[in-house]
Design a protein around this motif. Sequence first.
Motif, PDB file in Angstrom:
ATOM      1  N   SER A   1      71.294  86.286  72.981  1.00  0.00           N
ATOM      2  CA  SER A   1      71.734  88.222  73.024  1.00  0.00           C
ATOM      3  C   SER A   1      72.061  88.680  71.266  1.00  0.00           C
ATOM      4  O   SER A   1      73.020  90.012  71.491  1.00  0.00           O
TER       5      SER A   1
ATOM      6  N   ALA B   1      73.342  82.889  70.207  1.00  0.00           N
ATOM      7  CA  ALA B   1      72.180  83.048  70.564  1.00  0.00           C
ATOM      8  C   ALA B   1      72.127  81.886  69.148  1.00  0.00           C
ATOM      9  O   ALA B   1      73.353  81.427  68.779  1.00  0.00           O
TER      10      ALA B   1
ATOM     11  N   LEU C   1      74.712  78.714  69.341  1.00  0.00           N
ATOM     12  CA  LEU C   1      74.160  78.191  70.258  1.00  0.00           C
ATOM     13  C   LEU C   1      72.974  77.646  71.018  1.00  0.00           C
ATOM     14  O   LEU C   1      72.379  78.752  70.744  1.00  0.00           O
TER      15      LEU C   1
ATOM     16  N   THR D   1      69.601  75.106  75.255  1.00  0.00           N
ATOM     17  CA  THR D   1      69.201  74.300  75.536  1.00  0.00           C
ATOM     18  C   THR D   1      69.758  73.468  75.876  1.00  0.00           C
ATOM     19  O   THR D   1      69.415  71.650  76.157  1.00  0.00           O
TER      20      THR D   1
ATOM     21  N   GLY E   1      61.411  83.820  75.578  1.00  0.00           N
ATOM     22  CA  GLY E   1      60.006  83.337  75.904  1.00  0.00           C
ATOM     23  C   GLY E   1      59.083  82.221  75.550  1.00  0.00           C
ATOM     24  O   GLY E   1      59.199  81.803  74.321  1.00  0.00           O
TER      25      GLY E   1
ATOM     26  N   GLY F   1      59.611  94.386  82.830  1.00  0.00           N
ATOM     27  CA  GLY F   1      57.859  94.037  82.722  1.00  0.00           C
ATOM     28  C   GLY F   1      57.969  93.934  81.089  1.00  0.00           C
ATOM     29  O   GLY F   1      59.272  93.703  80.673  1.00  0.00           O
TER      30      GLY F   1
ATOM     31  N   THR G   1      58.576  95.518  77.914  1.00  0.00           N
ATOM     32  CA  THR G   1      59.289  95.711  77.382  1.00  0.00           C
ATOM     33  C   THR G   1      59.439  95.968  76.166  1.00  0.00           C
ATOM     34  O   THR G   1      59.725  94.310  75.364  1.00  0.00           O
TER      35      THR G   1
ATOM     36  N   LEU H   1      57.682  91.082  72.644  1.00  0.00           N
ATOM     37  CA  LEU H   1      56.415  91.697  73.386  1.00  0.00           C
ATOM     38  C   LEU H   1      56.027  92.287  72.155  1.00  0.00           C
ATOM     39  O   LEU H   1      54.246  91.584  72.183  1.00  0.00           O
TER      40      LEU H   1
HETATM   41  N1  LIG Z   1      60.283  91.902  75.715  1.00  0.00           N
HETATM   42  C1  LIG Z   1      59.341  91.721  77.026  1.00  0.00           C
HETATM   43  O1  LIG Z   1      58.198  92.362  77.537  1.00  0.00           O
HETATM   44  C2  LIG Z   1      59.840  90.924  78.254  1.00  0.00           C
HETATM   45  C3  LIG Z   1      58.621  90.753  79.694  1.00  0.00           C
HETATM   46  C4  LIG Z   1      58.821  89.718  79.938  1.00  0.00           C
HETATM   47  C5  LIG Z   1      60.310  88.811  80.072  1.00  0.00           C
HETATM   48  N2  LIG Z   1      60.930  88.973  78.909  1.00  0.00           N
HETATM   49  C6  LIG Z   1      61.537  87.694  79.244  1.00  0.00           C
HETATM   50  O2  LIG Z   1      63.194  87.977  79.177  1.00  0.00           O
HETATM   51  C7  LIG Z   1      63.722  87.431  78.206  1.00  0.00           C
HETATM   52  C8  LIG Z   1      64.352  88.125  76.260  1.00  0.00           C
HETATM   53  O3  LIG Z   1      63.445  88.456  76.371  1.00  0.00           O
HETATM   54  P1  LIG Z   1      63.361  89.761  74.778  1.00  0.00           P
HETATM   55  O4  LIG Z   1      62.409  90.299  74.515  1.00  0.00           O
HETATM   56  O5  LIG Z   1      64.824  90.356  74.954  1.00  0.00           O
HETATM   57  O6  LIG Z   1      63.396  88.571  73.899  1.00  0.00           O
HETATM   58  P2  LIG Z   1      63.609  88.832  72.473  1.00  0.00           P
HETATM   59  O7  LIG Z   1      63.792  90.161  71.647  1.00  0.00           O
HETATM   60  O8  LIG Z   1      62.984  87.899  72.103  1.00  0.00           O
HETATM   61  O9  LIG Z   1      64.799  87.468  72.043  1.00  0.00           O
HETATM   62  C9  LIG Z   1      65.198  86.684  72.175  1.00  0.00           C
HETATM   63  C10 LIG Z   1      66.515  86.077  72.597  1.00  0.00           C
HETATM   64  O10 LIG Z   1      67.466  84.748  72.817  1.00  0.00           O
HETATM   65  C11 LIG Z   1      67.782  84.685  71.854  1.00  0.00           C
HETATM   66  N3  LIG Z   1      67.068  83.252  71.443  1.00  0.00           N
HETATM   67  C12 LIG Z   1      65.705  82.519  71.997  1.00  0.00           C
HETATM   68  N4  LIG Z   1      65.887  81.629  72.243  1.00  0.00           N
HETATM   69  C13 LIG Z   1      67.306  80.583  72.668  1.00  0.00           C
HETATM   70  C14 LIG Z   1      67.668  79.509  72.180  1.00  0.00           C
HETATM   71  N5  LIG Z   1      67.034  78.553  72.899  1.00  0.00           N
HETATM   72  N6  LIG Z   1      69.316  79.390  72.953  1.00  0.00           N
HETATM   73  C15 LIG Z   1      69.880  80.507  71.745  1.00  0.00           C
HETATM   74  N7  LIG Z   1      69.572  81.552  71.976  1.00  0.00           N
HETATM   75  C16 LIG Z   1      68.220  82.285  72.385  1.00  0.00           C
HETATM   76  C17 LIG Z   1      67.073  85.064  69.696  1.00  0.00           C
HETATM   77  O11 LIG Z   1      67.633  84.838  68.929  1.00  0.00           O
HETATM   78  P3  LIG Z   1      67.584  83.041  68.466  1.00  0.00           P
HETATM   79  O12 LIG Z   1      66.664  83.291  67.913  1.00  0.00           O
HETATM   80  O13 LIG Z   1      69.076  83.157  67.176  1.00  0.00           O
HETATM   81  O14 LIG Z   1      68.175  82.156  69.231  1.00  0.00           O
HETATM   82  C18 LIG Z   1      67.628  86.037  70.847  1.00  0.00           C
HETATM   83  O15 LIG Z   1      68.472  86.470  70.534  1.00  0.00           O
HETATM   84  C19 LIG Z   1      63.047  85.935  77.747  1.00  0.00           C
HETATM   85  O16 LIG Z   1      62.662  85.167  78.278  1.00  0.00           O
HETATM   86  C20 LIG Z   1      61.078  86.701  77.281  1.00  0.00           C
HETATM   87  O17 LIG Z   1      60.774  85.665  77.972  1.00  0.00           O
HETATM   88  C21 LIG Z   1      60.608  89.769  78.304  1.00  0.00           C
END
Ligand SMILES: NC(=O)c1ccc[n+]([C@@H]2O[C@H](COP(=O)([O-])OP(=O)(O)OC[C@H]3O[C@@H](n4cnc5c(N)ncnc54)[C@H](OP(=O)(O)O)[C@@H]3O)[C@@H](O)[C@H]2O)c1
Length: 277
Positions: free
Chosen positions: A30, A53, A79, A82, A110, A203, A205, A210
């Motif tokens: 988060s 995170a 943390l 996984t 993702g 979807g 976002t 993205l």
């Molecule tokens: N954005 C979209 O369009 C979309 C659409 C469908 C599904 N999703 C899914 O929704 C989820 C969130 O997406 P988002 O767009 O918000 O992604 P994001 O902007 O890349 O943010 C990901 C967050 O997760 C943390 N994170 C990643 N790997 C981690 C790990 N192994 N342990 C702890 N924290 C971790 C990251 O921080 P750190 O890197 O510091 O760990 C970051 O705070 C993902 O699974 C993504 O695939 C997103």
Amino acid sequence: MLGDSAPRTIYNPSFMDLGLRNRVALVAASSQGIGRATAEAFAAEGCRVAMCARNEPALHEAAEKIRKKHNAEVFARALDVTDAGAVSRFVAEVVGAFGGVDICVTNAGGPPAKGFLASSLEDWQRALELNFLSTVYFAREVIPYMQRKRWGRIITLTSITTKQPVADLVLSNAVRAAVVGLVKSLANEFGKDGILVNNVGPGFTATDRLKELAKAGSSASGKKEQEIFEGWAADAPLKRLGEPREVAETIVWLASERASYITGQTVLVDGGMYKGL
Ligand SMILES: NC(=O)c1ccc[n+]([C@@H]2O[C@H](COP(=O)([O-])OP(=O)(O)OC[C@H]3O[C@@H](n4cnc5c(N)ncnc54)[C@H](OP(=O)(O)O)[C@@H]3O)[C@@H](O)[C@H]2O)c1
């Protein structure tokens, strides 16, 4: 036609008390994107919030901003979701700080955008750990606390891919289906304990994730990233990308007292992009 004397229901959203004040909301992964927006949305509702995170400075910066903006109690720990041991210690620390966990939103980054033959066995293993097992780790830790209170909400943050596969996202298309199986099973098993379990599928976002997908799409197709963004927006009946806040507010509503008879469901926040009925 209603006569002037007929009773009218006047809807005013500011009168909808979500009943979340002082609840403890843990939001995984988060520090940015949808997870961060969700942590902030819970703080805005008066919840005590736990965030995590991997990148510690980015996490603490996000936590501090939420603390200041909403005068909220925020517990943050760096943390990797996984790591089952780290998840277990985190939940124990949150319980130590706040006395329990009422709401748990599971989330992670993702998996990479790839087709089937380009995905290695390591990619599959990693996607399982990141997007399925991490959900299991959190659920195992928080359910006993929720059972004790006879109240709980688990909301898995997944993707539109749980309903409609997306091209070149085979890892997400396959692995996230397992999360839906888990959600339905947990909803069936723990409904008797007052624990509601639902799945939210965004979807397209507007987040860093993205941008990462647009970059991968651009190198695979030769299209400009801008064109790819426009294509995603055009595919949704609302003709735009989603905002992290829009996914976050759906999650908060599902966690609230106003969604007290909803469990085992997938709610898409996709601007209508899902093509099925
Ligand atoms: N954005 C979209 O369009 C979309 C659409 C469908 C599904 N999703 C899914 O929704 C989820 C969130 O997406 P988002 O767009 O918000 O992604 P994001 O902007 O890349 O943010 C990901 C967050 O997760 C943390 N994170 C990643 N790997 C981690 C790990 N192994 N342990 C702890 N924290 C971790 C990251 O921080 P750190 O890197 O510091 O760990 C970051 O705070 C993902 O699974 C993504 O695939 C997103």
